[in-house]
Design a protein around this motif. Structure first.
Motif, PDB file in Angstrom:
ATOM      1  N   GLU A  47       0.820  -1.201   0.000  1.00 22.99           N
ATOM      2  CA  GLU A  47       0.000   0.000   0.000  1.00 22.99           C
ATOM      3  C   GLU A  47       0.860   1.260   0.000  1.00 22.99           C
ATOM      4  O   GLU A  47       1.989   1.270   0.488  1.00 22.99           O
ATOM      5  CB  GLU A  47      -0.924   0.018   1.221  1.00 22.99           C
ATOM      6  N   PHE A  48       0.264   2.296  -0.541  1.00 24.74           N
ATOM      7  CA  PHE A  48       0.920   3.596  -0.619  1.00 24.74           C
ATOM      8  C   PHE A  48       1.039   4.216   0.769  1.00 24.74           C
ATOM      9  O   PHE A  48       0.113   4.143   1.578  1.00 24.74           O
ATOM     10  CB  PHE A  48       0.104   4.511  -1.532  1.00 24.74           C
ATOM     11  N   VAL A  49       2.199   4.853   1.017  1.00 25.36           N
ATOM     12  CA  VAL A  49       2.401   5.567   2.269  1.00 25.36           C
ATOM     13  C   VAL A  49       2.566   7.065   2.008  1.00 25.36           C
ATOM     14  O   VAL A  49       1.842   7.887   2.563  1.00 25.36           O
ATOM     15  CB  VAL A  49       3.635   5.033   3.020  1.00 25.36           C
ATOM     16  N   ALA A  50       3.537   7.404   1.164  1.00 27.27           N
ATOM     17  CA  ALA A  50       3.817   8.819   0.907  1.00 27.27           C
ATOM     18  C   ALA A  50       4.574   8.964  -0.412  1.00 27.27           C
ATOM     19  O   ALA A  50       5.183   8.009  -0.891  1.00 27.27           O
ATOM     20  CB  ALA A  50       4.645   9.415   2.048  1.00 27.27           C
ATOM     21  N   ALA A  51       4.518  10.164  -0.966  1.00 26.44           N
ATOM     22  CA  ALA A  51       5.253  10.444  -2.195  1.00 26.44           C
ATOM     23  C   ALA A  51       5.695  11.890  -2.211  1.00 26.44           C
ATOM     24  O   ALA A  51       5.099  12.743  -1.521  1.00 26.44           O
ATOM     25  CB  ALA A  51       4.404  10.130  -3.425  1.00 26.44           C
ATOM     26  N   ILE A  52       6.715  12.154  -3.019  1.00 28.82           N
ATOM     27  CA  ILE A  52       7.250  13.509  -3.126  1.00 28.82           C
ATOM     28  C   ILE A  52       7.694  13.732  -4.564  1.00 28.82           C
ATOM     29  O   ILE A  52       8.239  12.833  -5.208  1.00 28.82           O
ATOM     30  CB  ILE A  52       8.419  13.711  -2.133  1.00 28.82           C
ATOM     31  N   THR A  53       7.416  14.925  -5.082  1.00 23.34           N
ATOM     32  CA  THR A  53       7.807  15.218  -6.451  1.00 23.34           C
ATOM     33  C   THR A  53       9.311  15.436  -6.555  1.00 23.34           C
ATOM     34  O   THR A  53      10.007  15.588  -5.549  1.00 23.34           O
ATOM     35  CB  THR A  53       7.056  16.460  -6.954  1.00 23.34           C
ATOM     36  N   TRP A  54       9.804  15.491  -7.766  1.00 23.88           N
ATOM     37  CA  TRP A  54      11.249  15.538  -7.992  1.00 23.88           C
ATOM     38  C   TRP A  54      11.914  16.731  -7.314  1.00 23.88           C
ATOM     39  O   TRP A  54      13.032  16.639  -6.834  1.00 23.88           O
ATOM     40  CB  TRP A  54      11.542  15.577  -9.492  1.00 23.88           C
ATOM     41  N   SER A  86      10.579  13.515   2.789  1.00 23.50           N
ATOM     42  CA  SER A  86      11.429  14.612   2.340  1.00 23.50           C
ATOM     43  C   SER A  86      12.531  14.035   1.465  1.00 23.50           C
ATOM     44  O   SER A  86      12.724  12.822   1.410  1.00 23.50           O
ATOM     45  CB  SER A  86      12.023  15.366   3.540  1.00 23.50           C
ATOM     46  N   ARG A  87      13.234  14.912   0.790  1.00 23.98           N
ATOM     47  CA  ARG A  87      14.339  14.452  -0.052  1.00 23.98           C
ATOM     48  C   ARG A  87      15.456  15.466  -0.029  1.00 23.98           C
ATOM     49  O   ARG A  87      15.217  16.673   0.117  1.00 23.98           O
ATOM     50  CB  ARG A  87      13.881  14.180  -1.483  1.00 23.98           C
ATOM     51  N   ASP A  88      16.660  14.960  -0.196  1.00 24.87           N
ATOM     52  CA  ASP A  88      17.849  15.804  -0.302  1.00 24.87           C
ATOM     53  C   ASP A  88      18.465  15.469  -1.653  1.00 24.87           C
ATOM     54  O   ASP A  88      19.138  14.442  -1.801  1.00 24.87           O
ATOM     55  CB  ASP A  88      18.812  15.504   0.845  1.00 24.87           C
ATOM     56  N   ASN A  89      18.217  16.321  -2.619  1.00 22.54           N
ATOM     57  CA  ASN A  89      18.680  16.031  -3.968  1.00 22.54           C
ATOM     58  C   ASN A  89      20.200  16.096  -4.088  1.00 22.54           C
ATOM     59  O   ASN A  89      20.780  15.492  -4.998  1.00 22.54           O
ATOM     60  CB  ASN A  89      18.017  16.967  -4.973  1.00 22.54           C
ATOM     61  N   ALA A  90      20.832  16.800  -3.199  1.00 25.46           N
ATOM     62  CA  ALA A  90      22.302  16.850  -3.211  1.00 25.46           C
ATOM     63  C   ALA A  90      22.895  15.519  -2.749  1.00 25.46           C
ATOM     64  O   ALA A  90      24.023  15.178  -3.122  1.00 25.46           O
ATOM     65  CB  ALA A  90      22.795  17.972  -2.321  1.00 25.46           C
ATOM     66  N   LYS A  91      22.135  14.779  -1.954  1.00 23.12           N
ATOM     67  CA  LYS A  91      22.603  13.489  -1.436  1.00 23.12           C
ATOM     68  C   LYS A  91      21.935  12.310  -2.123  1.00 23.12           C
ATOM     69  O   LYS A  91      22.157  11.161  -1.730  1.00 23.12           O
ATOM     70  CB  LYS A  91      22.352  13.418   0.071  1.00 23.12           C
ATOM     71  N   ASN A  92      21.075  12.602  -3.094  1.00 22.89           N
ATOM     72  CA  ASN A  92      20.366  11.532  -3.809  1.00 22.89           C
ATOM     73  C   ASN A  92      19.623  10.611  -2.844  1.00 22.89           C
ATOM     74  O   ASN A  92      19.643   9.381  -3.003  1.00 22.89           O
ATOM     75  CB  ASN A  92      21.336  10.705  -4.674  1.00 22.89           C
TER      76      ASN A  92
END
Length: 126
Positions: free
Chosen positions: A45-52, A70-76
């Motif tokens: 089941e789906f929990v969470a999502a975040i755009t690019w 959350s995401r850290d694009n510098a750390k991939n």
């Protein structure tokens, strides 16, 4: 893109965990990212999502208010911060990536994600 989750474990009810998902092999910002979970005997089941870009986030009703993606694009890397954990949160948690443009309804669909990690076990004891 290859995905590797970490951070799972055993925690008491009411506790917290932060899951991480490290991506490699492609441009991380080409992907929207999601977290899904699968409990024993149940469907994934789906929990969470975040755009690019990180500008939009989406949550299932069952975790809203207790989980933050959350995401850290510098750390991939994409994260899933979980607080006030309940026994029903016990599951294998999977990180997933989608290179497609996703609508609000599509972000919750397993079929929209083409890349998956191996999963990390989260066990919440009551």
């Amino acid at each position: 893109v290859q995905l590797v989750e970490s951070g799972g474990g055993l925690v008491q009810a009411g506790g917290s965990l932060r899951l991480s998902c490290a991506a490699s092999g492609d441009t991380f910002t080409d992907y929207n990212m999601g977290w899904f979970r699968q409990a024993p005997g149940k469907e994934r089941e789906f929990v969470a999502a975040i755009t690019w870009s990180g500008s939009s986030t989406y949550y299932s009703d069952s975790v809203k208010g207790r989980i933050t993606i959350s995401r850290d694009n510098a750390k991939n890397t994409v994260y899933l911060q979980m607080i006030s954990l309940k026994s029903e949160d016990t599951a294998v948690y999977y990180c997933a990536a989608s290179g497609r443009i996703l609508s609000t309804g599509q972000v919750m669909s397993i079929s929209r994600y083409g890349y998956w990690g191996q999963g990390t076990q989260v066990t919440v004891s009551s």
